[in-house]
Design an enzyme around this catalytic site. Structure first.
Site, short mmCIF file in Angstrom:
data_model
loop_
_atom_site.label_atom_id
_atom_site.label_comp_id
_atom_site.label_asym_id
_atom_site.label_seq_id
_atom_site.Cartn_x
_atom_site.Cartn_y
_atom_site.Cartn_z
N GLY A 20 0.82 -1.21 0.00
CA GLY A 20 0.00 0.00 0.00
C GLY A 20 0.85 1.25 0.00
O GLY A 20 2.07 1.20 0.15
N PRO A 21 0.22 2.41 -0.16
CA PRO A 21 0.94 3.68 -0.15
C PRO A 21 1.58 3.96 1.20
O PRO A 21 1.18 3.37 2.21
CB PRO A 21 -0.16 4.72 -0.48
N THR A 29 2.99 -1.07 8.98
CA THR A 29 3.76 -1.45 10.17
C THR A 29 2.85 -1.57 11.38
O THR A 29 3.01 -2.48 12.21
CB THR A 29 4.87 -0.41 10.44
N GLU A 48 -8.79 33.33 -8.90
CA GLU A 48 -9.43 32.32 -8.07
C GLU A 48 -10.94 32.27 -8.32
O GLU A 48 -11.53 31.18 -8.33
CB GLU A 48 -9.15 32.60 -6.58
N HIS A 76 -11.68 30.13 -11.35
CA HIS A 76 -11.78 28.69 -11.03
C HIS A 76 -13.15 28.37 -10.44
O HIS A 76 -13.83 27.43 -10.87
CB HIS A 76 -10.71 28.30 -10.00
#
Length: 610
Positions: A205-206, A212, A427, A430
């Protein structure tokens, strides 16, 4: 406090340092003791003492005279000494004054002198060296020359302190590992029916997804010893030492069975040997030994090998075959529910307000892994302390998300009026296209406050939880990315450097549509690129000729140019709304999604009324 880490890296340096210190201390002490018993006098004073009849005895050597004065009742006299100066009348003076004289007596035998002057100092330094180096050997668990010994650290249940209750958002991965835990607890249930314990499981996985942590949780649940070692710890500069460490690790594991052996970043030694011209013989020997050991040990004893990697595609096929790593457990990025559960786990030890809504935070962090979410909770707690609060509130969490995603506000960066206006229109460009197009995510926040990550402003959208993107959605995304540059052109009839990141992302998306997703008529469903290291940066690698690569560039440019034209058209048609929202943003500096959408909806209503 003794710095073990620093000592380990400078062993010889510290041995010399301590030897010099001991030598100086011994010299100073010896000089101090000698000065307590003896005193230096000038030769003229020595002559005066003879004339005054104050000397009992004189011992003569080549370079000095040792003078023993006459005892005075109630006083302890020091032994005096002076340099020997050429004086042919010295013996006559001593005889006339009735002073005893002679050479310095040899009190020590040659053997005793040799032992004291040579053997004893060497023994002291050898003892000192043994103590210093022995401390290092004990710390790493090896002798100084025992390079082959493994450095695996054994965790008992009390040391790991982790169970499956501490792992959230990875239910499928936990289900795959529950059988291993159950087998270690009740092996007869499986052996009676003829089932065998999987020899190994590979956690893939990433970074930051909890591989761990899962391995430690397995050991904590099974209540067995846990050997943990990284792949790079096997590879040393000494030839054959990696293979020796592998043998020693498995030998210890079988002695401690049932137990779990966890090898983190196994790709450090498990890389594929196919077509590897620059192979490292030491790494290959270590891999061969690992393959041999995994074939040789008896899994019925309860030795389970867990390994973690975020580069499964580079692992050797022999390592992945059944009988070695029997299972591949995917530890992927958590979904919405998983993120909420992870946030609950990380807020256990944090004082939080009763009205906190973790679901909203989970919705605003798509793609975040466990490590990211833990960082968000910690940032929120730090902010609460900074604001002199005794508990974390919703505002702290939302601000922490902003800090992790966009960085902190950079208060010392002051924009000029011209720059501030350009950033505001950029902005809003967008945001306005995102609001007016159909296949886009809702706008959450617009701001023109510079951040520490280099942005002069940003528009943040809240992506919905989905796993597929259609062609129309990707085209709309590209159009939104190019909306900032389009707004600059519409309002100022000029362009600036502020769109560099937008252009990069738009180009990557358009190129993926052509090369990976087969979304153009020209190449149909031909795969022109493949993704490598998908759990890391996911870089694409071309699988085509130079001529085809040129055609890919043409198709990518066509998609971007069409999106650019489309963005310009939308903003020109809504020029009044663009100006109105931008002026408000210039004044307030930050607009939340609800405020922005209220302005857009009012404009739509006005258009309908008109």
């Amino acid at each position: 406090m003794f710095n073990d880490k620093k000592f380990n890296g400078n062993k010889i340096k510290y041995a010399i340092y301590y030897a010099v210190v001991v030598a100086i201390v011994v010299f100073v002490l010896n000089d101090y003791v000698v000065n307590l018993k003896t005193e230096h006098i000038k030769y003229s004073d020595f002559i005066n003492y003879i004339n005054q009849n104050k000397i009992e005895e004189v011992q003569i050597s080549r370079d000095k005279l040792v003078v023993i004065p006459k005892a005075v009742s109630g006083q302890k006299q020091k032994t005096l000494y002076t340099e020997r100066i050429y004086d042919p009348d010295l013996v006559k003076r001593l005889t006339s004054a009735k002073v005893k004289y002679g050479g310095i007596p040899q009190e020590n035998s040659p053997i005793r002198s040799f032992l004291i002057n040579w053997v004893l100092p060497v023994a002291i330094f050898l003892l000192l060296g043994k103590l210093l180096l022995g401390r290092l050997d004990k710390k790493i668990g090896n002798g100084v020359m025992s390079f082959g010994k493994n450095t695996a650290k054994i965790y008992a249940e009390s040391e790991t302190g982790v169970t499956f209750n501490d792992v959230a958002g990875q239910e499928e991965a936990k289900e795959s590992l529950v059988e291993i835990v159950d087998f270690l607890h009740n092996p007869t249930r499986y052996t009676d029916i003829g089932a065998k314990l999987p020899k190994g499981a590979l956690l893939v996985g990433p970074p930051g997804t909890g591989k761990t942590l899962l391995a430690k949780a397995v050991a904590g649940e099974a209540k067995v010893p846990f050997f943990s070692i990284t792949g790079s710890a096997f590879v040393e500069m000494f030839v054959g030492m990696g293979a020796s460490r592998v043998r020693d690790l498995f030998e210890q594991a079988q002695q401690k069975a049932p137990c779990i052996v966890f090898i983190d970043e196994i790709d450090a030694i498990g890389k594929s040997r196919d077509n590897n011209m620059s192979t490292n013989d030491e790494r290959e020997q270590t891999l061969n030994q690992l393959l041999s050991e995994m074939d040789g040990f008896d899994s019925s004893k309860g030795v389970v090998i867990l390994a973690a990697t975020n580069r499964p595609e580079v692992l050797d096929k022999a390592l992945l075959r059944p009988g070695r790593f029997d299972r591949r457990v995917i530890v992927d990025r958590p979904d919405l529910k998983g993120r909420e559960e992870i946030l609950k786990v990380h807020t256990r030890g944090v004082k939080i307000s009763h009205d906190i809504n973790l679901l909203d935070i989970a919705k605003s962090t798509p793609g975040a892994v466990g490590a990211d979410l833990a960082n968000i909770i910690n940032e929120a707690a730090l902010r609460a302390v900074k604001k002199n609060r005794t508990e974390v509130i919703q505002e702290d969490l939302e601000e922490a998300v902003e800090v992790i995603i966009a960085g902190k506000e950079k208060k010392d960066r002051i924009l000029s009026k011209r720059e501030k206006r350009e950033v505001a229109f950029h902005e809003v460009g967008h945001a306005l296209i995102a609001a007016l197009l159909k296949h886009t995510d809702p706008v959450h926040k617009i701001t023109i406050v510079p951040t520490t990550m280099g942005a002069l402003g940003y528009t943040r959208q809240l992506p919905t939880e989905k796993y597929l993107n259609s062609k129309d959605e990707m085209l709309d995304q590209i159009c939104v990315m190019l909306g900032g540059r389009a707004a600059e052109e519409v309002e100022f009839n000029s362009i600036s450097t502020g769109a560099s990141n937008d252009i990069e992302k738009a180009t990557q998306t358009a190129r993926s549509m052509v090369t990976i997703y087969g979304m153009t008529d020209r190449f149909d469903m031909m795969g022109l690129e493949s993704v490598q290291d998908k759990y890391l940066d996911g870089r694409p690698v071309q699988n085509c000729s130079q001529e085809t690569s040129t055609a890919i560039d043409e198709e990518t440019l066509k998609i971007i140019r069409d999106a650019h034209i489309r963005a310009n058209k939308i903003l020109n048609e809504n020029r009044e709304l663009l100006t109105k929202v931008s002026e408000i943003l210039i004044d307030k500096e930050t607009l939340m999604g609800e405020e922005f959408m209220a302005l857009v909806n009012v404009n739509k209503d006005n258009e309908i009324v008109e």
